[in-house]
Design an enzyme around this catalytic site. Structure first.
Site, mmCIF file in Angstrom:
data_model
loop_
_atom_site.group_PDB
_atom_site.id
_atom_site.type_symbol
_atom_site.label_atom_id
_atom_site.label_comp_id
_atom_site.label_asym_id
_atom_site.label_seq_id
_atom_site.Cartn_x
_atom_site.Cartn_y
_atom_site.Cartn_z
ATOM 1 N N ASN A 1 0.833 -1.198 0.000
ATOM 2 C CA ASN A 1 0.000 0.000 0.000
ATOM 3 C C ASN A 1 0.874 1.257 0.000
ATOM 4 O OD1 ASN A 1 -2.414 1.619 0.254
ATOM 5 N ND2 ASN A 1 -3.379 -0.109 1.298
ATOM 6 N N ASP B 1 19.968 -0.447 1.961
ATOM 7 C CA ASP B 1 21.417 -0.405 1.759
ATOM 8 C C ASP B 1 21.972 -1.808 1.529
ATOM 9 O OD1 ASP B 1 22.125 2.498 2.174
ATOM 10 O OD2 ASP B 1 21.008 2.099 4.006
ATOM 11 N N HIS C 1 22.339 3.187 13.018
ATOM 12 C CA HIS C 1 23.522 4.019 13.260
ATOM 13 C C HIS C 1 24.057 3.769 14.662
ATOM 14 C CE1 HIS C 1 22.740 6.332 9.594
ATOM 15 N NE2 HIS C 1 21.461 6.199 9.913
ATOM 16 N N SER D 1 -0.486 -1.325 9.286
ATOM 17 C CA SER D 1 -0.100 0.066 9.038
ATOM 18 C C SER D 1 0.919 0.580 10.047
ATOM 19 C CB SER D 1 -1.331 0.974 9.114
ATOM 20 O OG SER D 1 -2.280 0.618 8.153
ATOM 21 N N ALA E 1 -0.603 -3.351 13.671
ATOM 22 C CA ALA E 1 -0.351 -1.963 13.305
ATOM 23 C C ALA E 1 0.448 -1.229 14.382
ATOM 24 C CB ALA E 1 -1.677 -1.251 13.060
ATOM 25 N N ARG F 1 6.264 -8.183 20.045
ATOM 26 C CA ARG F 1 6.356 -9.494 20.702
ATOM 27 C C ARG F 1 5.213 -10.383 20.231
ATOM 28 N NH1 ARG F 1 8.200 -6.173 25.116
ATOM 29 N NH2 ARG F 1 10.240 -6.903 25.836
ATOM 30 N N ARG G 1 0.316 -14.670 20.213
ATOM 31 C CA ARG G 1 -0.249 -16.012 20.113
ATOM 32 C C ARG G 1 0.077 -16.621 18.755
ATOM 33 N NH1 ARG G 1 -4.936 -16.839 17.130
ATOM 34 N NH2 ARG G 1 -6.239 -15.030 16.639
#
Length: 200
Positions: free
Chosen positions: A85, A93, A115, A142, A160, A180, A183
């Site tokens: 989307n 990189d 970084h 999203s 999301a 994390r 389930r």
């Protein structure tokens, strides 16, 4: 430092600088990405042609809604039946590999690069890069951010707004900051419309 030595450092996930990596500039597809993002929906053949020029490899029946952004583009590999989307960002990189049947919601960032914490090590844009792998049939919600070195396993769902800093096993639902597993996905999910309130 020779180009080959820089490539070895990058492959090992060691810190390298903008000047050291400057020889890779011809691999950037910025002009083609700019054109892709301005190509009208009425020209799907042109979009497809540009996508094959931009990406390292691309499968069949691929949808990538503009605008999208990539540092290189040429380090991104996408399988068949992909849906990306709007506002998908590839910080590629090094390689980002996406399998078949993957769906990515709006405003997702896949970043292979981070970084160093100490500012002295960020001189000349010091950075490190590790590849990202997204296996087949993954759904990413999203505003997710996937960080360097992460692998998301087959069939998994990322809720999301999550920040994925560690690899996610197959057929699981994972969410949060840091992301994390909450389930496993089971056959019971064949009879439900959603994964439940936990992924909202």
């Amino acid at each position: 430092m020779h180009n080959e030595e820089v490539l070895v450092r990058i492959a090992k996930g060691l810190v390298y600088t903008e000047s050291e990596a400057a020889f890779q500039a011809p691999l950037r597809r910025t002009e083609q990405i700019f054109e892709y993002n301005l190509t009208p929906p009425s020209k799907p053949e042109r979009r497809r042609s540009l996508l094959t020029e931009i990406l390292g490899s691309v499968g069949e029946r691929t949808v990538l809604l503009p605008p999208f952004h990539a540092g290189f583009g040429s380090n991104v590999h996408i399988g068949d039946d992909f849906f990306g989307n709007v506002n998908l960002t590839f910080v590629d990189d090094v390689e980002i590999r996406i399998g078949d049947g993957v769906m990515i919601a709006p405003s997702v960032t896949l970043t292979t690069t981070g970084h160093p914490v100490h500012p002295a090590r960020r001189a000349d844009f010091g950075r490190f890069s590790e590849p990202i792998v997204i296996e087949d049939k993954v759904w990413i919600g999203s505003n997710v951010v996937v960080l360097p070195g992460v692998r998301i396993g087959y069939g998994s769902v990322i809720g999301a707004g999550s920040v994925v800093s560690r690899s996610i096993p197959p057929m699981t639902i994972a969410l949060g900051t840091p992301c994390r597993v909450v389930r496993h996905i089971t056959d019971e999910d064949l009879t439900t419309r959603t994964a439940g309130s936990e992924i909202g």
